[in-house]
Scaffold this motif. Structure first.
Motif, mmCIF file in Angstrom:
data_model
loop_
_atom_site.group_PDB
_atom_site.id
_atom_site.type_symbol
_atom_site.label_atom_id
_atom_site.label_comp_id
_atom_site.label_asym_id
_atom_site.label_seq_id
_atom_site.Cartn_x
_atom_site.Cartn_y
_atom_site.Cartn_z
ATOM 1 N N ALA A 33 -17.754 -0.752 -2.525
ATOM 2 C CA ALA A 33 -18.649 -1.683 -1.828
ATOM 3 C C ALA A 33 -18.192 -1.892 -0.403
ATOM 4 O O ALA A 33 -17.040 -1.665 -0.063
ATOM 5 C CB ALA A 33 -18.660 -3.018 -2.550
ATOM 6 N N ALA A 104 -14.693 -1.955 -7.141
ATOM 7 C CA ALA A 104 -14.778 -3.060 -8.089
ATOM 8 C C ALA A 104 -15.610 -2.652 -9.296
ATOM 9 O O ALA A 104 -16.514 -1.819 -9.210
ATOM 10 C CB ALA A 104 -15.390 -4.277 -7.407
ATOM 11 N N GLN A 106 -17.504 -4.817 -11.290
ATOM 12 C CA GLN A 106 -18.781 -5.508 -11.392
ATOM 13 C C GLN A 106 -19.175 -6.062 -10.033
ATOM 14 O O GLN A 106 -19.250 -5.308 -9.069
ATOM 15 C CB GLN A 106 -18.696 -6.600 -12.466
ATOM 16 N N LYS A 107 -19.461 -7.338 -9.933
ATOM 17 C CA LYS A 107 -19.867 -7.897 -8.645
ATOM 18 C C LYS A 107 -18.768 -7.650 -7.626
ATOM 19 O O LYS A 107 -17.585 -7.678 -7.949
ATOM 20 C CB LYS A 107 -20.155 -9.387 -8.773
ATOM 21 N N ARG A 108 -19.140 -7.424 -6.389
ATOM 22 C CA ARG A 108 -18.162 -7.061 -5.378
ATOM 23 C C ARG A 108 -18.039 -8.171 -4.350
ATOM 24 O O ARG A 108 -18.958 -8.430 -3.581
ATOM 25 C CB ARG A 108 -18.553 -5.746 -4.697
ATOM 26 N N ALA A 109 -16.870 -8.807 -4.338
ATOM 27 C CA ALA A 109 -16.588 -9.776 -3.293
ATOM 28 C C ALA A 109 -16.402 -9.022 -1.980
ATOM 29 O O ALA A 109 -16.035 -7.840 -1.972
ATOM 30 C CB ALA A 109 -15.340 -10.576 -3.637
ATOM 31 N N ARG A 138 -11.657 -6.217 -10.864
ATOM 32 C CA ARG A 138 -12.835 -6.788 -11.526
ATOM 33 C C ARG A 138 -13.937 -7.098 -10.519
ATOM 34 O O ARG A 138 -15.089 -6.714 -10.699
ATOM 35 C CB ARG A 138 -12.425 -8.060 -12.271
ATOM 36 N N ASP A 139 -13.572 -7.797 -9.450
ATOM 37 C CA ASP A 139 -14.562 -8.269 -8.477
ATOM 38 C C ASP A 139 -14.372 -7.685 -7.086
ATOM 39 O O ASP A 139 -15.208 -7.916 -6.218
ATOM 40 C CB ASP A 139 -14.497 -9.795 -8.338
ATOM 41 N N ARG A 140 -13.278 -6.992 -6.871
ATOM 42 C CA ARG A 140 -12.957 -6.522 -5.521
ATOM 43 C C ARG A 140 -12.516 -5.076 -5.546
ATOM 44 O O ARG A 140 -11.833 -4.640 -6.479
ATOM 45 C CB ARG A 140 -11.828 -7.379 -4.913
ATOM 46 N N ASP A 141 -12.864 -4.356 -4.507
ATOM 47 C CA ASP A 141 -12.253 -3.051 -4.300
ATOM 48 C C ASP A 141 -10.754 -3.263 -4.102
ATOM 49 O O ASP A 141 -10.322 -4.269 -3.535
ATOM 50 C CB ASP A 141 -12.826 -2.374 -3.061
ATOM 51 N N ASP A 506 -10.091 -15.325 -6.557
ATOM 52 C CA ASP A 506 -11.400 -15.987 -6.504
ATOM 53 C C ASP A 506 -11.322 -17.286 -5.723
ATOM 54 O O ASP A 506 -12.183 -17.564 -4.876
ATOM 55 C CB ASP A 506 -11.908 -16.272 -7.919
#
Length: 528
Positions: A33, A104, A106-109, A138-141, A506
């Motif tokens: 992302a 990531a 799933q969702k990408r911060a 999980r949420d971040r590259d 997070d």
């Protein structure tokens, strides 16, 4: 080669394999992302465009070689960062550092995490699976870059001759002066070879590595990222956030080795704290205490006895047709136990067997680790000695190491105390490595308001549980957590630590630490 107290994770993996298979008694051995970017108007994913940052340049390219199979590289974006070997000569020799960006799940911060490997001398790209096992992406590259001189960098300052010497030295008395002379000769031979290939040994250190990461962030076009360092990577992270705080959203450090403490002396303190944690946990568990009473006293007695009268035994190691001779002296027992703390449940039984005349379990673990093919050619001794010999030994004497050992273990003989755990003959090795001392400022305390998660393990016998609170006291927005009953680098072994870490990234000012309340001590193995 000295084993840095910041613990090398591959050694731990070999030990884990051994103890998990203790019945045999043998150690067997898509698109990323778009992050928060300086040029967010462009649409290319992170790591797909060439960019320059001062004298550094990132070029997309093939994914790096890794010491172990790494399936995550199939969906990663990769390339190399080219930097000056020595920034005091920016137009001089260039080196390349391998970069892998794992997307990531799933969702990408918008802000990725950059991983700082341990060692010194471990390769970040060979630690990708360790990071992903903890759900860090999980949420971040997650961005991985080989520190200069490590396995997937060019040049790779590895020293297979030192690794081979360490394997061959299984049959030698660890603390004997003759062993020390051979050790230093192997160190000097590697240095001579690397210099002959054009390397500048004085350019491989934490200050240059910190600048490499600062350049990487800019070259990738990242406006803001998070930092996560393990073991020696905590030393590097604390220096990096002090020298190059720009663009750092938050920092996690696990298995803390502050630059102001890093030394052979602190490893004695770490051994005392971490091993006492194991001994105390056994004493508080009725079944363990009844079967293995006075475990601390037993260990210290064994060290004295073995140093006075080393024990030689022969073991069989998979992949080696000939039996292997192993000498156990006091220093060897100390080194074994500082790493065996990673699977504390088997420690009381192993010590009890040794006390009753059976050294096989410990000897097999030692031999399996040193003779594993994974033990040869993976560590960058060039970076390890570059750090040790410019940032550690110039600021402590051999007498300092001895005094620290005597404070921690007053009953140990001087021949054991002279060599800090995992760092045998370090001062003599550093005289052979012959690099300039770093400025004293490299050892300054880091003072920062960047949100920081400071993780320690209650059984950490390599960098000390107390090092976390020490580092946190000058970090004004730190969350300091000691995970009980876990050894060095809690993220590797504790689901609770992994949960705390992901919640920290997070919400860096309010991570969820609720899982700590349910943690229980290990169920120690009880021999029939």
């Amino acid at each position: 080669m000295p084993v840095c107290p910041s613990h090398r994770r591959r050694a731990v993996r070999r030990l884990r394999t051994a103890l998990a298979g203790a019945t045999a008694g043998v150690l067997l051995a898509g698109l990323a992302a778009l992050p928060a970017r300086a040029d967010a108007g462009t649409e290319e994913p992170l790591g797909t465009a060439a960019r320059t940052a001062g004298h550094a340049r990132f070029e997309p390219g093939p994914c790096p070689r890794t010491a172990d199979p790494t399936p995550a590289l199939e969906t990663a974006h990769c390339g190399t960062l080219t930097v000056p070997e020595n920034r005091s000569r920016p137009r001089g020799r260039k080196i390349t550092l391998a970069v892998a960006i794992v997307p990531a799940v799933q969702k990408r911060a918008p802000d990725p995490i950059v991983w700082l490997a341990g060692g010194p001398g471990d390769d970040a790209n060979s630690e990708i699976q360790l990071a992903l096992n903890g759900d860090l992406n999980r949420d971040r590259d997650v961005v991985f870059m080989s520190q200069r001189g490590t396995y997937s960098a060019d040049p790779a300052l590895t020293c297979p001759n030192i690794d081979q010497f360490n394997a061959d030295a299984l049959g030698l008395v660890y603390g004997a002066p003759s062993t020390g002379r051979l050790h230093v000769a192997a160190t000097r031979a590697c240095r001579d070879r690397l210099v002959g290939l054009g390397a500048d040994p004085g350019a491989y250190n934490s200050t240059e590595s910190a600048a490499d990461y600062a350049d990487l962030r800019v070259a990738l076009g990242i406006r803001r990222w998070n930092v996560f360092g393990i073991s020696y990577g905590t030393d590097l992270a604390l220096l990096y956030m002090r020298l190059h705080p720009e663009g750092i959203r938050s920092v996690g450090i696990d298995g803390v080795l502050p630059p102001s403490l890093a030394s052979g002396a602190v490893t004695w303190k770490a051994a005392r704290e971490g091993l006492d944690g194991i001994f105390d946990a056994c004493a508080q568990q009725p079944a363990c205490n009844d079967r293995y009473p006075h475990l601390k006293a037993t260990f210290e007695r064994l060290v004295r006895q073995l140093e006075a009268r080393p024990v030689t035994t022969t073991v069989t190691v998979p992949g080696h047709p000939e039996p292997v001779e192993v000498v156990l002296d006091g220093g060897t027992l100390v080194n074994w136990l500082t790493f065996a703390s990673h699977l504390a449940a088997g420690v009381p039984r192993s010590l009890d067997e040794l006390a009753h005349g059976n050294p096989q379990r410990i000897a097999e673990q030692l031999a399996g680790g040193k003779l594993s093919p994974q033990a040869i050619g993976r560590l960058s001794h060039g970076l390890a000695y570059g750090v040790f010999c410019s940032e550690w030994t110039p600021f402590e004497s051999e007498a300092d190491v001895l005094r620290a050992g005597r404070r921690a273990f007053p009953s140990f003989p001087e021949s054991v105390l002279a060599n800090a755990p995992g760092l045998a003959w370090l001062h003599a090795d550093c005289r052979a490595w012959d690099v300039p001392a770093a400025p004293r400022s490299v050892r300054a305390v880091t003072r920062s308001g960047i949100p920081t998660l400071v993780l320690s393990g209650g059984f950490d016998s390599q960098t000390a549980p107390s090092s976390g609170p020490y580092a946190a006291r000058t970090l004004s927005r730190a969350t300091e957590v000691t995970v009980p009953y876990v050894a060095h680098v809690v993220f590797a072994d504790s689901p609770c630590a992994q949960s705390i870490t992901t919640s920290f990234f997070d919400t860096p000012t309010a991570p969820d630490t609720g899982c700590l309340a349910g943690l229980q001590p290990p169920a120690f193995e009880i021999a029939p």
